[in-house]
Scaffold this motif. Structure first.
Motif, PDB file in Angstrom:
ATOM      1  N   VAL A 133      12.857  29.363  78.807  1.00  0.00           N
ATOM      2  CA  VAL A 133      12.388  30.753  78.855  1.00  0.00           C
ATOM      3  C   VAL A 133      13.046  31.496  77.699  1.00  0.00           C
ATOM      4  CG1 VAL A 133      12.246  32.874  80.188  1.00  0.00           C
ATOM      5  CG2 VAL A 133      12.131  30.664  81.362  1.00  0.00           C
ATOM      6  N   LEU A 134      12.228  32.029  76.812  1.00  0.00           N
ATOM      7  CA  LEU A 134      12.740  32.826  75.699  1.00  0.00           C
ATOM      8  C   LEU A 134      12.957  34.249  76.180  1.00  0.00           C
ATOM      9  CD1 LEU A 134      13.510  33.039  72.724  1.00  0.00           C
ATOM     10  CD2 LEU A 134      11.093  33.488  72.207  1.00  0.00           C
ATOM     11  N   THR A 135      14.173  34.730  76.089  1.00  0.00           N
ATOM     12  CA  THR A 135      14.509  36.076  76.564  1.00  0.00           C
ATOM     13  C   THR A 135      14.844  36.968  75.382  1.00  0.00           C
ATOM     14  OG1 THR A 135      16.857  35.487  76.813  1.00  0.00           O
ATOM     15  CG2 THR A 135      15.431  35.147  78.727  1.00  0.00           C
ATOM     16  N   GLY A 136      14.344  38.201  75.418  1.00  0.00           N
ATOM     17  CA  GLY A 136      14.642  39.152  74.351  1.00  0.00           C
ATOM     18  C   GLY A 136      13.703  39.093  73.172  1.00  0.00           C
ATOM     19  N   GLY A 137      12.646  38.286  73.243  1.00  0.00           N
ATOM     20  CA  GLY A 137      11.673  38.229  72.160  1.00  0.00           C
ATOM     21  C   GLY A 137      12.090  37.296  71.051  1.00  0.00           C
ATOM     22  N   TYR A 138      11.499  37.473  69.870  1.00  0.00           N
ATOM     23  CA  TYR A 138      11.684  36.531  68.766  1.00  0.00           C
ATOM     24  C   TYR A 138      12.989  36.730  68.001  1.00  0.00           C
ATOM     25  CZ  TYR A 138       6.855  35.213  69.698  1.00  0.00           C
ATOM     26  OH  TYR A 138       5.704  34.767  70.303  1.00  0.00           O
ATOM     27  N   HIS A 139      13.798  37.684  68.421  1.00  0.00           N
ATOM     28  CA  HIS A 139      15.182  37.782  67.966  1.00  0.00           C
ATOM     29  C   HIS A 139      16.123  37.483  69.124  1.00  0.00           C
ATOM     30  CE1 HIS A 139      14.728  40.434  64.081  1.00  0.00           C
ATOM     31  NE2 HIS A 139      14.305  39.193  63.927  1.00  0.00           N
ATOM     32  N   GLY A 140      15.620  36.809  70.149  1.00  0.00           N
ATOM     33  CA  GLY A 140      16.398  36.567  71.353  1.00  0.00           C
ATOM     34  C   GLY A 140      16.863  35.136  71.492  1.00  0.00           C
ATOM     35  N   ASN A 141      17.150  34.756  72.730  1.00  0.00           N
ATOM     36  CA  ASN A 141      17.727  33.445  73.027  1.00  0.00           C
ATOM     37  C   ASN A 141      16.939  32.723  74.120  1.00  0.00           C
ATOM     38  OD1 ASN A 141      20.010  33.758  71.279  1.00  0.00           O
ATOM     39  ND2 ASN A 141      20.962  35.071  72.819  1.00  0.00           N
ATOM     40  N   TRP A 142      16.924  31.401  74.031  1.00  0.00           N
ATOM     41  CA  TRP A 142      16.328  30.562  75.063  1.00  0.00           C
ATOM     42  C   TRP A 142      17.327  30.322  76.194  1.00  0.00           C
ATOM     43  CZ3 TRP A 142      11.301  29.078  75.004  1.00  0.00           C
ATOM     44  CH2 TRP A 142      10.611  29.087  73.776  1.00  0.00           C
ATOM     45  N   ILE A 143      16.832  30.255  77.417  1.00  0.00           N
ATOM     46  CA  ILE A 143      17.629  29.758  78.540  1.00  0.00           C
ATOM     47  C   ILE A 143      16.832  28.664  79.226  1.00  0.00           C
ATOM     48  CG2 ILE A 143      18.853  31.942  78.876  1.00  0.00           C
ATOM     49  CD1 ILE A 143      17.042  32.574  81.223  1.00  0.00           C
ATOM     50  N   ASP A 144      17.530  27.750  79.898  1.00  0.00           N
ATOM     51  CA  ASP A 144      16.843  26.620  80.527  1.00  0.00           C
ATOM     52  C   ASP A 144      16.339  26.995  81.915  1.00  0.00           C
ATOM     53  OD1 ASP A 144      19.054  26.479  82.283  1.00  0.00           O
ATOM     54  OD2 ASP A 144      20.063  24.996  81.029  1.00  0.00           O
ATOM     55  N   GLY A 176      18.483  31.058  88.389  1.00  0.00           N
ATOM     56  CA  GLY A 176      19.602  31.792  88.976  1.00  0.00           C
ATOM     57  C   GLY A 176      19.819  33.181  88.420  1.00  0.00           C
ATOM     58  N   ALA A 177      19.178  33.522  87.304  1.00  0.00           N
ATOM     59  CA  ALA A 177      19.420  34.814  86.663  1.00  0.00           C
ATOM     60  C   ALA A 177      18.695  35.938  87.387  1.00  0.00           C
ATOM     61  CB  ALA A 177      18.974  34.764  85.203  1.00  0.00           C
ATOM     62  N   VAL A 178      19.242  37.140  87.273  1.00  0.00           N
ATOM     63  CA  VAL A 178      18.571  38.342  87.765  1.00  0.00           C
ATOM     64  C   VAL A 178      18.309  39.261  86.578  1.00  0.00           C
ATOM     65  CG1 VAL A 178      19.658  38.158  90.025  1.00  0.00           C
ATOM     66  CG2 VAL A 178      20.710  39.598  88.269  1.00  0.00           C
ATOM     67  N   SER A 187      25.257  36.286  80.688  1.00  0.00           N
ATOM     68  CA  SER A 187      26.129  35.269  81.292  1.00  0.00           C
ATOM     69  C   SER A 187      25.539  33.870  81.230  1.00  0.00           C
ATOM     70  CB  SER A 187      26.424  35.636  82.753  1.00  0.00           C
ATOM     71  OG  SER A 187      25.258  35.511  83.558  1.00  0.00           O
ATOM     72  N   VAL A 188      24.208  33.765  81.067  1.00  0.00           N
ATOM     73  CA  VAL A 188      23.570  32.442  80.971  1.00  0.00           C
ATOM     74  C   VAL A 188      23.071  32.163  79.561  1.00  0.00           C
ATOM     75  CG1 VAL A 188      22.939  32.356  83.410  1.00  0.00           C
ATOM     76  CG2 VAL A 188      21.337  33.374  81.763  1.00  0.00           C
ATOM     77  N   GLY A 189      23.538  32.971  78.599  1.00  0.00           N
ATOM     78  CA  GLY A 189      23.165  32.745  77.214  1.00  0.00           C
ATOM     79  C   GLY A 189      21.881  33.404  76.781  1.00  0.00           C
ATOM     80  N   GLY A 190      21.327  34.260  77.627  1.00  0.00           N
ATOM     81  CA  GLY A 190      20.082  34.942  77.300  1.00  0.00           C
ATOM     82  C   GLY A 190      20.340  36.327  76.757  1.00  0.00           C
ATOM     83  N   ALA A 191      19.265  37.093  76.592  1.00  0.00           N
ATOM     84  CA  ALA A 191      19.374  38.457  76.077  1.00  0.00           C
ATOM     85  C   ALA A 191      18.208  39.268  76.613  1.00  0.00           C
ATOM     86  CB  ALA A 191      19.362  38.473  74.554  1.00  0.00           C
TER      87      ALA A 191
END
Length: 528
Positions: free
Chosen positions: A281-292, A298-300, A308-312
């Motif tokens: 799941v790409l979070t934060g758009g095309y300047h953001g980060n992937w999370i698995d 588990g994220a909210v 905390s899980v490496g996303g944005a």
């Protein structure tokens, strides 16, 4: 390939609406309907407005997340110290392909945004309000909203000294940056100026400028109406209220959703029809980060949880991809677009991003470990050296891709591929949207039977052509941007072997249409 997101996709809400109140009643809240739905709004003094913003922990919703109350105080202090009136700017310049939340608000609830901006203008004693937009639909909506309030670029009512105007910027990634919008308002190109300046000190016309994202002003207007206690009853204690998210990618129903902080991300993805077990799941758009998938489960919805899980959380774009597509191929498409979005004003952006996109292409096309190391060297050279945020944001996307999909990376590096096609689930603009400085739809091609490896082409247009280890040119996969078209043609004409040509870029292979256009029914579904 997916269709681009429509200007106004389907809008949904989890829980009770705040920003999207009234969306179930009408497609667009004009001033009369806006007042019926939200009620009147009383002016607030500058100190009380800053206290309100701080009490609800209001941060900018455009990606940077800067505390609004701190920004408000900084502008007020600068204006008082210099003895001038500040300027208020609403940044509705949404040029990133997977982002539509501000466009939705500008189209459907423009007066809520204007409420917040006018509150701030009144509190600061500002006499100028500017709204930056990127699309025909948002420009038309905000112009109509200003006319409904009797506001224009010249005083039209006795006692009304506020002047308001709309500024149109190109639909580009770099045009949405605060410094780009200010430069456009000042009569320059909608590009970062290449130097770090605080808008709170010297922005529009050199005056202290309060610039914030469209959703931020709408949140301020909601909080001013309902008060801090009621506002804080929704969402997490540390991040109260709701947020707007744009959900696209591998989903059955791309949408903008208003959701309280603290709601599980998996629920929001399920609402949009994402795969039960996404590849990432790409979070934060095309300047953001992937999370698995595990982290996504588990994220909210909150800045802290995503971090905390490496996303944005960033600008609120969430993009899952399913198991059927090659994640590195998806990243390559975005990388080419990011490279073409360069402002062309510094080496890391002008040279580094095309080189990084080309390096990722080398990895995908069987370049092996050497290609991977070369890509990492390019990213390290770009990181932290750009004149604006685009190079760093793009490198963040590159690095996150390499760290998130290690199995696929190993398959490409060691085995020549992962065996999956690239289906194109990450949305990119449709052909024909181009403005100055973005792709022309043309590419440079080389006739290898004629090329002698002179290398003149790499000297003329190094953004698109670099020399490989064998001394022969390696071409970027990105389309030729408008601002490089002249030099690309010069490289072709000066090739001693007549080995270069410019040709139309081949169309991408269509895939299932996971981003359909919304219709009138979807627009009116509101709270469904």
């Amino acid at each position: 390939m997916n269709a681009p997101l429509p200007d106004v996709p389907e809008v949904r809400v989890v829980g009770l609406p705040q920003l999207t109140t009234g969306f179930d009643l009408v497609e667009r809240l004009d001033l009369s309907m806006h007042l019926k739905v939200h009620g009147p709004l009383e002016p607030v003094t500058g100190e009380r407005l800053a206290q309100l913003a701080e009490a609800i922990s209001l941060r900018g919703r455009g990606g940077a997340g800067f505390p609004f109350g701190q920004k408000l105080r900084a502008v007020a202090k600068a204006a008082i110290r210099r003895g001038v009136r500040p300027v208020v700017v609403v940044n509705g310049s949404e040029g990133e392909p997977p982002c539509r939340k501000d466009t939705v608000m500008l189209n459907r609830a423009p007066h809520l945004i204007l409420d917040g901006a006018l509150l701030a203008a009144e509190a600061l004693g500002a006499r100028t309000l500017i709204v930056g937009v990127t699309r025909n639909s948002t420009e038309a909506s905000i112009r109509a909203a200003l006319a409904e309030r009797g506001l224009s670029d010249r005083p039209t009512r006795r006692g009304n000294q506020l002047r308001a105007r709309v500024v149109r910027t190109p639909e580009r990634m770099v045009s949405g940056e605060a410094s780009s919008l200010i430069r456009a308002v000042n009569g320059g190109p909608a590009l970062p100026p290449g130097r770090r300046e605080r808008a709170s000190e010297a922005g529009v016309g050199g005056l202290p400028t309060l610039l914030s994202n469209a959703e931020t002003f709408a949140q301020l207007a909601v909080a001013a109406r309902i008060g801090t206690e009621r506002y804080g009853n929704t969402g997490l204690p540390g991040e109260p209220g709701t947020v707007l998210l744009t959900i696209s990618g591998a989903v059955a129903r791309p949408m903008v959703v208003e959701v309280p902080t603290g709601v599980p991300l998996r629920y929001v993805l399920q609402l949009a029809g994402a795969p039960p077990l996404p590849q990432g799941v790409l979070t934060g758009g095309y300047h953001g980060n992937w999370i698995d998938a595990v982290s996504a489960h588990g994220a909210v919805i909150s800045r802290e949880s995503f971090s905390s899980v490496g996303g944005a959380l960033g600008a609120g774009a969430i993009l899952p991809i399913g198991p059927e597509t090659c994640p590195l191929g998806e990243a390559q498409r975005v990388a080419n677009w990011l490279a073409a979005e360069t402002a062309g004003q510094c080496g890391p952006c002008r040279l580094g991003l095309p080189a990084a996109a080309g390096g990722l292409s080398d990895v995908l096309n069987g370049g092996g470990q050497a290609a991977l190391e070369a890509l990492r060297e390019v990213m390290q050279a770009v990181r932290g050296r750009g004149a604006c945020k685009h190079p760093d944001g793009s490198v963040r996307f590159f690095m996150s891709t390499l760290s998130a999909f290690t199995d696929d990376l190993a398959a490409h590096v060691l085995a020549g591929g992962c065996g999956r096609e690239t289906t194109g689930v990450l949305p990119l603009p449709a052909p024909g949207y181009e403005e100055e400085g973005i792709p022309t739809g043309e590419k440079i091609a080389v006739d290898w039977t004629l090329c002698k490896g002179h290398g003149l082409c790499a000297d003329i247009v190094p953004e698109l052509i670099r020399l490989g280890p064998d001394g022969y040119p390696a071409l970027a996969d990105a389309a030729v941007p408008m601002h490089l078209q002249g030099r690309a043609q010069r490289a072709v004409s000066r090739c001693p072997a007549l080995a270069l040509r410019i040709e139309a870029a081949p169309p991408e292979r269509p895939a299932r249409p996971a981003l359909p256009r919304s219709d009138r029914k979807a627009l009116g579904s509101g709270q469904g």
